[in-house]
Design a protein around this motif. Structure first.
Motif, short mmCIF file in Angstrom:
data_model
loop_
_atom_site.label_atom_id
_atom_site.label_comp_id
_atom_site.label_asym_id
_atom_site.label_seq_id
_atom_site.Cartn_x
_atom_site.Cartn_y
_atom_site.Cartn_z
N ARG A 22 6.08 16.37 8.07
CA ARG A 22 4.63 15.94 8.53
C ARG A 22 4.00 15.02 7.49
O ARG A 22 3.43 14.07 7.50
CB ARG A 22 3.71 17.18 8.83
N ALA A 23 4.11 15.72 6.12
CA ALA A 23 3.86 15.29 5.02
C ALA A 23 4.44 13.74 4.62
O ALA A 23 3.81 13.03 4.44
CB ALA A 23 4.04 16.24 3.66
N ALA A 24 5.75 13.81 4.94
CA ALA A 24 6.76 12.43 4.89
C ALA A 24 5.90 11.65 5.71
O ALA A 24 5.63 10.41 5.34
CB ALA A 24 7.96 12.78 4.92
N LEU A 25 5.84 11.89 7.01
CA LEU A 25 5.25 10.85 7.92
C LEU A 25 4.03 10.19 7.73
O LEU A 25 4.00 8.97 8.09
CB LEU A 25 5.30 11.50 9.45
N ARG A 26 3.03 10.95 7.01
CA ARG A 26 1.84 10.04 6.54
C ARG A 26 2.19 9.03 5.69
O ARG A 26 1.40 7.89 5.98
CB ARG A 26 1.25 11.25 5.64
N HIS A 27 3.20 9.06 4.88
CA HIS A 27 3.71 7.90 4.11
C HIS A 27 4.21 6.96 5.02
O HIS A 27 3.82 5.60 5.03
CB HIS A 27 4.61 7.98 2.74
N TYR A 28 5.03 7.20 5.92
CA TYR A 28 5.94 6.03 6.53
C TYR A 28 5.28 5.30 7.60
O TYR A 28 5.21 4.41 7.90
CB TYR A 28 7.31 6.74 6.90
N THR A 29 4.23 6.28 8.28
CA THR A 29 3.74 5.67 9.16
C THR A 29 2.31 5.13 8.89
O THR A 29 1.71 4.07 9.17
CB THR A 29 3.34 6.67 10.45
N ASP A 30 1.57 6.15 7.97
CA ASP A 30 0.00 5.52 7.93
C ASP A 30 0.12 4.65 6.76
O ASP A 30 -0.83 3.61 6.83
CB ASP A 30 -0.57 6.66 7.41
N ARG A 31 1.07 4.76 5.64
CA ARG A 31 1.00 3.70 4.62
C ARG A 31 1.91 2.62 4.84
O ARG A 31 1.43 1.51 4.80
CB ARG A 31 1.42 4.32 3.32
N LEU A 32 3.11 2.83 5.41
CA LEU A 32 3.86 1.71 5.66
C LEU A 32 3.75 1.03 7.03
O LEU A 32 4.05 -0.14 7.24
CB LEU A 32 5.24 1.99 5.38
N GLY A 33 3.06 1.65 7.79
CA GLY A 33 2.90 1.22 9.12
C GLY A 33 4.08 1.20 10.08
O GLY A 33 3.95 0.36 11.23
N HIS B 90 5.53 -12.34 2.77
CA HIS B 90 4.90 -12.60 1.34
C HIS B 90 4.67 -11.56 0.52
O HIS B 90 3.83 -10.63 1.07
CB HIS B 90 3.45 -13.52 1.53
N ILE B 91 5.27 -11.32 -0.55
CA ILE B 91 5.25 -10.11 -1.29
C ILE B 91 3.83 -9.72 -1.61
O ILE B 91 3.27 -8.83 -1.54
CB ILE B 91 6.08 -10.20 -2.58
N ASP B 92 2.85 -10.98 -2.21
CA ASP B 92 1.68 -10.67 -2.71
C ASP B 92 0.78 -9.83 -1.40
O ASP B 92 -0.14 -9.21 -1.75
CB ASP B 92 1.00 -11.91 -3.34
N ARG B 93 0.63 -10.51 -0.24
CA ARG B 93 0.13 -10.06 0.74
C ARG B 93 0.61 -8.81 1.13
O ARG B 93 -0.20 -7.87 1.64
CB ARG B 93 0.38 -11.08 1.84
N ALA B 94 1.97 -8.43 1.17
CA ALA B 94 2.54 -7.09 1.50
C ALA B 94 1.89 -6.01 0.64
O ALA B 94 1.44 -4.91 1.26
CB ALA B 94 3.86 -7.20 1.49
N LEU B 95 1.99 -6.40 -0.74
CA LEU B 95 1.34 -5.27 -1.56
C LEU B 95 0.02 -4.99 -1.33
O LEU B 95 -0.10 -3.78 -1.22
CB LEU B 95 1.49 -5.80 -3.10
N GLN B 96 -0.81 -6.20 -1.03
CA GLN B 96 -2.30 -5.78 -0.88
C GLN B 96 -2.35 -4.87 0.52
O GLN B 96 -3.08 -3.89 0.63
CB GLN B 96 -2.94 -7.25 -0.56
N GLN B 97 -1.61 -5.38 1.67
CA GLN B 97 -1.84 -4.77 2.70
C GLN B 97 -1.16 -3.13 2.89
O GLN B 97 -1.71 -2.39 3.39
CB GLN B 97 -0.95 -5.57 4.02
N LEU B 98 -0.03 -3.14 1.95
CA LEU B 98 0.24 -1.59 1.58
C LEU B 98 -0.37 -1.01 0.71
O LEU B 98 -0.19 0.32 0.76
CB LEU B 98 1.78 -1.80 1.47
#
Lengths: 136, 136
Positions: A22-33, B90-98
């Motif tokens: 659950r903690a890991a998913l927060r990063h992979y889904t919420d942060r990385l999308g 685009h790396i810069d945009r990706a960094l911002q989005q992430l």
């Protein structure tokens, strides 16, 4: 799809050992999308497996549900990249063609497929074979 | 190709840290039958990079040519899975989005592309971003 002298079709998934899905998913889904496309318990290896669609392959989070190889990996190395799973048509034929062995044998892995880990770990890389199924 | 709320297109490659590319290639090409599709020295990170076509993504062998992060990784952990590289437009945009940062900044990585490593390593996984280019 590769051709020629290899039974390997493609990289089915990259396995990541985690303590807490659950903690890991927060990063992979919420942060990385990345999109969560599977969440299951594989009884035989005793692990929770979650799959994230990474476009051309899956990232697989592996959380041990009891003591075993993944729990041992976490104790020794902590969380991190754990294995690469290669898709093949037929495990037995692939093992023969690769001149490889799988001492722990074939088990029913994630997404209901036959899978096995290879004895030999080239350059410290644990390799799994899994049959058929499609990439994302 | 993913869509929606992620700048990530697909897994560009899975990086494997090795001491000796030639010895490692014997396993990946001769045993596993993967095709070598690139072999270069990336001057700025000071590494030899070889690419193996794994069907839907590359396996990348990374051998340090001088002291640096990969040499340190090998001293501490030995050979093994090192990072996952995610393709973005685009790396810069990706960094911002992430909402991510890359303290070491953007460098000219393998296959002539702009690349960077992310500061945050979710669950011990080192992530690289690389621009465009095509998967195998």
């Amino acid at each position: 799809m590769l051709s020629g002298d290899t039974p390997i079709n493609f990289v089915d998934h990259v396995g990541i050992a985690v303590h807490d899905t659950r903690a890991a998913l927060r990063h992979y889904t919420d942060r990385l999308g990345l999109r969560l496309v599977g969440d299951e318990e594989a009884a035989e290896p005793g692990v929770r497996l979650t799959y994230l669609d990474a476009g051309n392959t899956f990232l697989q989070l592996v959380q041990p549900l009891r003591d075993g190889p993944v729990a041992a990996f976490l104790r020794e190395s902590g969380e991190g990249l754990h294995h690469v799973c290669l898709n093949v048509d037929h495990i037995d034929r692939a093992l023969q063609q690769l001149g490889a062995t799988s001492p722990a044998g074939v088990f029913r892995g994630g997404r209901g497929r036959r899978a096995c880990f290879l004895a030999e770990e080239p350059n410290g890389v644990l390799l799994e074979l899994a049959e058929r199924d499609r990439r994302p």
